[in-house]
Motif scaffolding. Structure first.
Motif, short mmCIF file in Angstrom:
data_model
loop_
_atom_site.label_atom_id
_atom_site.label_comp_id
_atom_site.label_asym_id
_atom_site.label_seq_id
_atom_site.Cartn_x
_atom_site.Cartn_y
_atom_site.Cartn_z
N TYR A 100 60.54 17.48 136.98
CA TYR A 100 59.88 18.70 137.12
C TYR A 100 61.00 19.88 137.51
O TYR A 100 61.14 20.80 137.10
N ILE A 101 62.11 19.20 138.10
CA ILE A 101 63.43 20.14 138.49
C ILE A 101 63.83 20.57 137.40
O ILE A 101 64.39 21.72 137.07
N GLU A 102 64.12 19.50 136.17
CA GLU A 102 64.90 19.97 134.85
C GLU A 102 64.07 20.86 134.27
O GLU A 102 64.50 21.69 133.37
N ALA A 103 62.68 20.74 134.27
CA ALA A 103 61.77 21.54 133.74
C ALA A 103 61.73 22.94 133.96
O ALA A 103 61.26 23.84 133.30
N CYS A 104 62.05 22.92 135.21
CA CYS A 104 61.78 24.28 135.67
C CYS A 104 63.20 25.31 135.37
O CYS A 104 63.11 26.69 135.62
N VAL A 105 64.16 24.68 134.80
CA VAL A 105 65.15 25.59 134.18
C VAL A 105 64.63 26.65 133.41
O VAL A 105 65.25 27.75 133.08
N ASP A 106 63.67 26.40 132.66
CA ASP A 106 63.16 27.31 131.38
C ASP A 106 61.87 28.39 132.17
O ASP A 106 61.43 29.08 131.36
N ASP A 107 61.81 27.95 133.43
CA ASP A 107 60.51 28.89 134.26
C ASP A 107 61.46 30.05 134.68
O ASP A 107 62.08 30.29 135.88
N ASP A 108 61.22 31.30 134.06
CA ASP A 108 61.78 32.61 134.56
C ASP A 108 61.24 33.17 135.68
O ASP A 108 61.87 33.84 136.24
N SER A 109 60.06 32.81 136.05
CA SER A 109 59.31 33.32 137.14
C SER A 109 59.87 32.79 138.66
O SER A 109 59.51 33.25 139.73
N LEU A 110 60.60 31.58 138.40
CA LEU A 110 61.06 30.99 139.43
C LEU A 110 62.38 31.46 140.12
O LEU A 110 63.40 31.57 139.45
N HIS A 111 62.27 31.63 141.42
CA HIS A 111 63.58 32.22 141.86
C HIS A 111 64.61 31.25 142.09
O HIS A 111 64.23 29.95 142.37
N PRO A 112 66.00 31.41 141.45
CA PRO A 112 66.86 30.62 141.37
C PRO A 112 67.19 29.95 142.70
O PRO A 112 67.43 28.67 142.89
N ASP A 113 67.11 30.66 143.80
CA ASP A 113 67.37 30.06 145.04
C ASP A 113 66.38 28.84 145.34
O ASP A 113 66.79 27.95 146.20
N VAL A 114 65.27 29.01 145.00
CA VAL A 114 64.32 27.82 145.38
C VAL A 114 64.43 26.50 144.44
O VAL A 114 64.49 25.41 144.84
N LEU A 115 65.06 26.82 143.24
CA LEU A 115 65.20 25.83 142.25
C LEU A 115 66.70 25.10 142.68
O LEU A 115 66.68 23.86 142.76
N GLN A 116 67.55 25.90 143.42
CA GLN A 116 68.77 25.15 144.09
C GLN A 116 68.27 24.36 145.13
O GLN A 116 68.95 23.37 145.30
N LEU A 117 67.75 24.97 145.95
CA LEU A 117 67.34 24.30 147.07
C LEU A 117 66.32 23.01 146.74
O LEU A 117 66.69 21.97 147.55
N ALA A 118 65.58 22.86 145.99
CA ALA A 118 64.93 21.75 145.35
C ALA A 118 65.92 20.50 144.80
O ALA A 118 65.85 19.51 145.05
N LYS A 119 67.04 21.19 144.03
CA LYS A 119 68.04 20.33 143.80
C LYS A 119 68.92 19.49 144.75
O LYS A 119 69.20 18.39 144.91
N LEU A 120 69.25 20.25 145.85
CA LEU A 120 69.83 19.98 146.81
C LEU A 120 69.03 18.94 147.69
O LEU A 120 69.55 17.72 148.19
N ASN A 121 67.55 19.04 147.88
CA ASN A 121 66.58 18.32 148.34
C ASN A 121 66.84 17.04 147.86
O ASN A 121 66.81 15.83 148.40
N PHE A 122 66.62 16.98 146.42
CA PHE A 122 66.51 15.84 145.54
C PHE A 122 67.78 15.15 145.86
O PHE A 122 67.93 13.95 145.79
N ASP A 123 68.96 15.73 145.73
CA ASP A 123 70.28 14.92 145.87
C ASP A 123 70.49 14.40 147.14
O ASP A 123 71.09 13.10 147.19
N MET A 124 69.82 14.89 148.41
CA MET A 124 70.26 14.34 149.44
C MET A 124 69.41 13.03 149.65
O MET A 124 69.77 12.09 150.26
N VAL A 125 67.99 13.15 149.08
CA VAL A 125 67.19 12.03 149.30
C VAL A 125 67.51 10.97 148.36
O VAL A 125 67.59 9.62 148.66
N GLN A 126 68.27 11.25 147.22
CA GLN A 126 68.71 10.27 146.25
C GLN A 126 69.81 9.53 147.02
O GLN A 126 70.13 8.50 146.68
N ALA A 127 70.81 10.29 147.44
CA ALA A 127 72.00 9.63 148.21
C ALA A 127 71.71 8.64 149.12
O ALA A 127 72.12 7.86 149.25
N ALA A 128 70.44 8.87 150.02
CA ALA A 128 69.99 8.14 151.00
C ALA A 128 69.30 6.97 150.35
O ALA A 128 69.47 5.69 150.84
N GLN A 129 68.77 6.89 149.08
CA GLN A 129 68.15 5.92 148.73
C GLN A 129 69.10 5.13 148.06
O GLN A 129 68.91 3.60 147.80
#
Length: 351
Positions: A100-129
């Protein structure tokens, strides 16, 4: 509207009062149709209106996607195509989050900061896993069971992925590691019963698991000794951790579940060696245990719960209906990969 807080009849508002069919005007709202389609996959038995909604939305979404892709939002078209292939209800949360994060790159209605926050959250959880997987890899390498039971499946990452699907919340890493260890034992033990051990060896191995006694393993072949001792030490280690944390000695419940699964494997081995074809009732009754779901459920409970009760453990060992039927469906879907006969059986059981 929160679809989880109301009865399925609320969807009747989308039906035509004259024909009792879903309104064709709904097709004008592609995003709404997609939401109705996703909601319909949460249908429970007897919720016919949601089954109708599923058929209606599937038909029209396919038509809308195939015929109108150039005229609709590119992001929405991507969501439609993905959801038709695999509805949200059937996905693994972390895998879906990545997609979904990758799919949201095409979503012009999504605020870029929200997308960046989602990426950071995913990377942090992935690092823990990834750290959890490193810990599991060290444990598996030190155990060195794979080199001595070379005929068995060696799939540590896949086993961890199963555990991640069962316990997706990043806060419960200890439980996830424990479940991955247990699943890592079920595959070689299953292979011992399925493809390698003689029937006499399997009878003896099952009796040793039931006794849970080191002295009883003297007559076992070396590969079975190693497998039993590795399992014995791991389960006792988990029991030691639980005794320190909760003050409860749970060895009895854990070893009883392992005895149960080995006995179910032995039943299937006897069927094979005796060229016996079980009845549907026999197949289902034994299969819901051999798929390991009851075993994993009990271990998940003791590893996840902060407040463990003996009453709950006793209840789980009786295989309540909700656990039994869920395990049966898992077993049937698992067998579907190798037998088309199971498709008919699944439809029969689920219906």
């Amino acid at each position: 509207m929160n679809i989880f807080s109301c009865e399925s009849d609320v969807f009747g508002v989308f039906k035509d009062t004259n024909s009792y069919c879903f309104k064709e005007s709904l097709c004008e709202d592609a995003k709404g149709m997609l939401s109705l389609y996703e909601a319909a996959h949460f249908a429970l038995e007897g919720e016919d209106i949601l089954e109708e909604a599923k058929a209606f939305t599937t038909k029209h979404l396919k038509e809308h996607y195939i015929k109108s892709t150039p005229t609709i939002d590119r992001h929405l078209a991507k969501l439609m195509n993905h959801s038709l292939e695999l509805p949200l209800r059937w996905t693994t949360p972390r895998v879906e989050a990545r997609w979904y994060i990758e799919a949201c790159v095409d979503d012009d209605s999504l605020h870029p900061d929200v997308l960046q926050l989602a990426k950071l959250n995913f990377d942090m959880v992935q690092a823990a896993q990834q750290e959890e997987l490193k810990e599991l890899s060290r444990w598996w390498k030190n155990l060195d069971l794979a080199s001595h039971v070379s005929f068995a499946r060696d799939r540590l990452v896949e086993n961890y992925f199963w555990a991640l699907g069962i316990i997706p919340d990043h806060r419960y890493g200890c439980c996830r590691i424990g479940i991955a260890k247990l699943i890592s034992f079920t595959t070689p033990i299953d292979d011992i019963y399925d493809i390698y051990g003689s029937l006499d060896e399997l009878e003896l191995f099952t009796s040793v698991i039931e006794s849970w006694d080191i002295k009883a393993m003297e007559k076992l072949p070396n590969y079975m000794k190693l497998c039993f001792l590795a399992l014995y030490n791991t389960i006792n280690e988990i029991s030691y951790f639980l005794l320190k944390k909760h003050g409860l000695d749970l060895v009895y419940y854990l070893k009883e579940m392992w005895a149960g699964i080995c006995k179910s494997y032995l039943v299937e081995a006897r069927w094979y060696h005796n060229k016996y074809t079980p009845s549907l009732e026999e197949y289902l009754e034994n299969g819901f245990i051999s798929i390991t779901a009851p075993l994993i459920l009990l271990h998940t409970y003791v590893l996840l719960q902060e407040d463990i009760s003996v009453e709950a453990l006793e209840y789980l060992t009786t295989h309540p209906k909700i656990a039994r039927w869920s395990a049966m469906i898992v077993h049937l879907y698992n067998d579907l990969a190798t037998s088309t006969v199971c498709e008919v059986t699944i439809m029969f059981v689920v219906a």
